[in-house]
Design a protein around this motif. Structure first.
Motif, mmCIF file in Angstrom:
data_model
loop_
_atom_site.group_PDB
_atom_site.id
_atom_site.type_symbol
_atom_site.label_atom_id
_atom_site.label_comp_id
_atom_site.label_asym_id
_atom_site.label_seq_id
_atom_site.Cartn_x
_atom_site.Cartn_y
_atom_site.Cartn_z
ATOM 1 N N ALA A 59 0.951 26.475 66.057
ATOM 2 C CA ALA A 59 1.444 27.833 66.271
ATOM 3 C C ALA A 59 2.913 27.984 65.889
ATOM 4 N N VAL A 60 3.626 26.883 65.699
ATOM 5 C CA VAL A 60 5.045 26.940 65.376
ATOM 6 C C VAL A 60 5.236 26.629 63.897
ATOM 7 N N THR A 61 6.025 27.447 63.241
ATOM 8 C CA THR A 61 6.348 27.235 61.830
ATOM 9 C C THR A 61 7.856 27.270 61.660
ATOM 10 N N VAL A 62 8.382 26.263 60.982
ATOM 11 C CA VAL A 62 9.805 26.209 60.666
ATOM 12 C C VAL A 62 9.917 26.280 59.157
ATOM 13 N N GLU A 63 10.634 27.260 58.664
ATOM 14 C CA GLU A 63 10.819 27.414 57.225
ATOM 15 C C GLU A 63 12.173 26.894 56.836
ATOM 16 N N GLY A 64 12.202 26.065 55.802
ATOM 17 C CA GLY A 64 13.449 25.463 55.347
ATOM 18 C C GLY A 64 13.668 24.137 56.041
ATOM 19 N N GLY A 65 14.833 23.554 55.870
ATOM 20 C CA GLY A 65 15.158 22.296 56.508
ATOM 21 C C GLY A 65 14.497 21.121 55.831
ATOM 22 N N ALA A 66 14.536 19.976 56.483
ATOM 23 C CA ALA A 66 13.969 18.737 55.941
ATOM 24 C C ALA A 66 12.450 18.811 55.871
#
Length: 67
Positions: A59-66
């Motif tokens: 349910a969690v999405t992180v865009e960008g980063g490593a």
């Protein structure tokens, strides 16, 4: 970072494992009756993606980063 309220089951693993305490507990409840997390401190996020990796419901999405 986004949290998909439809899939979240309120386990708060994202909150407990975030090293920067970016996520907090809200009073909002989704359609399934689960209390939802929210992005409490987005400026502290280092995009480590721990929250995304630990979420059993994806349910969690992180865009960008490593990657």
């Amino acid at each position: 970072m986004t949290i998909d309220e439809q899939y979240c089951k309120g386990c708060f693993l994202c909150l407990h494992y975030c090293p920067k305490k970016v996520i907090g507990k809200s009073k909002k409840i989704n359609g399934k009756g689960y209390t939802l997390p929210y992005i409490a401190n987005p400026d502290a996020c280092t995009m480590c993606r721990t929250c995304e990796l630990i979420c059993p419901e994806l349910a969690v999405t992180v865009e960008g980063g490593a990657s």
